[in-house]
Design an enzyme around this catalytic site. Sequence first.
Site, mmCIF file in Angstrom:
data_model
loop_
_atom_site.group_PDB
_atom_site.id
_atom_site.type_symbol
_atom_site.label_atom_id
_atom_site.label_comp_id
_atom_site.label_asym_id
_atom_site.label_seq_id
_atom_site.Cartn_x
_atom_site.Cartn_y
_atom_site.Cartn_z
ATOM 1 N N PRO A 18 39.251 -10.227 4.881
ATOM 2 C CA PRO A 18 39.472 -9.872 6.280
ATOM 3 C C PRO A 18 40.913 -9.396 6.450
ATOM 4 O O PRO A 18 41.839 -10.073 5.984
ATOM 5 C CB PRO A 18 39.254 -11.199 7.027
ATOM 6 C CG PRO A 18 39.312 -12.279 5.999
ATOM 7 C CD PRO A 18 39.100 -11.666 4.660
ATOM 8 N N GLN A 72 34.707 -12.950 11.044
ATOM 9 C CA GLN A 72 35.686 -14.036 10.980
ATOM 10 C C GLN A 72 36.237 -14.354 12.368
ATOM 11 O O GLN A 72 36.650 -13.449 13.094
ATOM 12 C CB GLN A 72 36.850 -13.668 10.058
ATOM 13 C CG GLN A 72 37.758 -14.867 9.820
ATOM 14 C CD GLN A 72 39.047 -14.525 9.091
ATOM 15 O OE1 GLN A 72 39.867 -13.768 9.590
ATOM 16 N NE2 GLN A 72 39.231 -15.099 7.921
ATOM 17 N N CYS A 102 45.601 -17.851 8.654
ATOM 18 C CA CYS A 102 46.556 -16.897 9.214
ATOM 19 C C CYS A 102 47.913 -17.574 9.438
ATOM 20 O O CYS A 102 48.006 -18.595 10.114
ATOM 21 C CB CYS A 102 46.038 -16.324 10.529
ATOM 22 S SG CYS A 102 47.228 -15.209 11.271
ATOM 23 N N HIS A 171 43.431 -18.531 -0.480
ATOM 24 C CA HIS A 171 44.599 -17.706 -0.784
ATOM 25 C C HIS A 171 45.629 -18.629 -1.434
ATOM 26 O O HIS A 171 46.011 -19.638 -0.837
ATOM 27 C CB HIS A 171 45.112 -17.093 0.527
ATOM 28 C CG HIS A 171 46.323 -16.232 0.367
ATOM 29 N ND1 HIS A 171 46.956 -15.650 1.433
ATOM 30 C CD2 HIS A 171 47.018 -15.851 -0.725
ATOM 31 C CE1 HIS A 171 47.996 -14.949 0.997
ATOM 32 N NE2 HIS A 171 48.048 -15.063 -0.312
ATOM 33 N N ASN A 204 41.824 -15.875 -4.010
ATOM 34 C CA ASN A 204 42.437 -14.771 -3.266
ATOM 35 C C ASN A 204 43.948 -14.809 -3.441
ATOM 36 O O ASN A 204 44.547 -15.873 -3.514
ATOM 37 C CB ASN A 204 42.050 -14.872 -1.776
ATOM 38 C CG ASN A 204 42.800 -13.876 -0.902
ATOM 39 O OD1 ASN A 204 43.544 -14.266 -0.004
ATOM 40 N ND2 ASN A 204 42.635 -12.607 -1.158
HETATM 41 C C1 LIG Z 1 47.325 -6.111 6.910
HETATM 42 C C2 LIG Z 1 46.751 -7.483 6.644
HETATM 43 C C3 LIG Z 1 45.976 -8.092 7.602
HETATM 44 C C4 LIG Z 1 45.413 -9.354 7.364
HETATM 45 N N1 LIG Z 1 44.576 -9.911 8.308
HETATM 46 C C5 LIG Z 1 43.899 -11.042 7.993
HETATM 47 C C6 LIG Z 1 42.873 -11.543 8.866
HETATM 48 O O1 LIG Z 1 42.566 -10.966 9.919
HETATM 49 N N2 LIG Z 1 42.237 -12.684 8.495
HETATM 50 C C7 LIG Z 1 42.529 -13.346 7.322
HETATM 51 O O2 LIG Z 1 41.903 -14.368 7.011
HETATM 52 N N3 LIG Z 1 43.483 -12.884 6.488
HETATM 53 C C8 LIG Z 1 44.138 -11.749 6.783
HETATM 54 N N4 LIG Z 1 45.039 -11.241 5.882
HETATM 55 C C9 LIG Z 1 45.234 -11.918 4.591
HETATM 56 C C10 LIG Z 1 44.301 -11.329 3.528
HETATM 57 O O3 LIG Z 1 42.946 -11.562 3.864
HETATM 58 C C11 LIG Z 1 44.587 -11.943 2.138
HETATM 59 O O4 LIG Z 1 44.409 -13.332 2.227
HETATM 60 C C12 LIG Z 1 46.000 -11.660 1.656
HETATM 61 O O5 LIG Z 1 46.362 -10.328 1.888
HETATM 62 C C13 LIG Z 1 46.137 -11.975 0.167
HETATM 63 O O6 LIG Z 1 45.238 -11.212 -0.597
HETATM 64 P P1 LIG Z 1 45.695 -9.857 -1.363
HETATM 65 O O7 LIG Z 1 46.849 -10.219 -2.240
HETATM 66 O O8 LIG Z 1 44.479 -9.437 -2.160
HETATM 67 O O9 LIG Z 1 46.085 -8.870 -0.332
HETATM 68 C C14 LIG Z 1 45.641 -10.021 6.129
HETATM 69 C C15 LIG Z 1 46.457 -9.391 5.181
HETATM 70 C C16 LIG Z 1 46.998 -8.133 5.413
HETATM 71 C C17 LIG Z 1 47.826 -7.486 4.328
#
Ligand SMILES: Cc1cc2nc3c(=O)[nH]c(=O)nc-3n(C[C@H](O)[C@H](O)[C@H](O)COP(=O)(O)O)c2cc1C
Length: 330
Positions: A18, A72, A102, A171, A204
């Site tokens: 998400p 979500q 978040c 995460h 994650n």
């Molecule tokens: C632009 C952006 C918006 C995000 N919005 C959400 C969100 O709405 N809900 C959520 O659970 N995590 C959100 N995240 C976190 C991501 O889901 C993820 O946990 C985090 O980026 C780590 O994973 P990655 O290294 O693959 O990017 C967001 C991350 C980014 C970069």
Amino acid sequence: MAKIGNIELGAFPLLLAPMEDVSDPPFRALCKEQGADVVYTEFISSEGLIRDAAKSMQKLDIYEKERPVGIQIFGAELDSMLQAVDIVEQSNPDIIDINFGCPVKKVVCKNAGAGILRDIPLMVKLTEEIVKRTKLPVTVKTRLGWDNASIKIVEVAERLQDVGIQAISIHGRTRVQMYKGEADWKPIAEVKNNSRMHIPVFGNGDVDSPEKAVEMRDTFGLDGAMIGRASIGYPWFFKEVKHFFETGRHAAPPTMEERVDAARRHLSMAIDWKGDKLGVFETRRHYTNYFKGIPHFKEYRQKMVTSDDAADVFAAFDEVLEKFGDYQFV
Ligand SMILES: Cc1cc2nc3c(=O)[nH]c(=O)nc-3n(C[C@H](O)[C@H](O)[C@H](O)COP(=O)(O)O)c2cc1C
């Protein structure tokens, strides 16, 4: 084989994370086409849904072609979260996901998102009541803990499983870390290695190459990978990881024709969904990655990201194809 409720996901599924302002229906559809096994909406405020705020309601839209899709929600008030569940169900998603991860201040200060990691009993209670409220499978996305001193993710995951969630995505950072440092997958593996855990545990954080996905699968033994940033403007990432799993070799990068085609379809779907103005505006963030690494591209990127008129952006895509059609990506 990983399963969320009755949804079969195959061995080591890849989930689109998400992401606020990124994981909208057009982008999710492109990721699905390129191999994402489950896609999630960006987080949606339970309070916003209850107020019937247009912006929150629009986030509930889903295309049939992107299924299975999880919606979500976030919040920390039990009543609001339960009412939000009822509203979300009307959109008929395949999964309801609760955001307990978040890190942003305006969310955590209300105890929502990662804020709830300071109150595990509330986290468990909210989850239990949400699971009871819906027939849909409920999943949770969270972080390792509030800070390094308070990491109890093994116990937390087990308690959430015991109140009925069907999968958990973790995460590998704490709230205090925000996005700094490297994600630590070891505590996620500890969750997986807990002999009482029987639901899928998805890892994650920082999966940005096929090799990292292999590591998450083979070294850390997790059940799947949730992928965020590596997919922004690069929906091909899912297919590339799967190709690597199957062959041990890197897939050829998408050609210019494929990139232009994706950009065109992305913009068309966004316009159909949100109208010209927002469609043009909200697709901009993806173009930099679609066309990354091309020398002397600035002028074209400028056109794509500054033009307010869809026709001009489409014309820029045509120009790019004509001028750079033979460019070899590495
Ligand atoms: C632009 C952006 C918006 C995000 N919005 C959400 C969100 O709405 N809900 C959520 O659970 N995590 C959100 N995240 C976190 C991501 O889901 C993820 O946990 C985090 O980026 C780590 O994973 P990655 O290294 O693959 O990017 C967001 C991350 C980014 C970069």
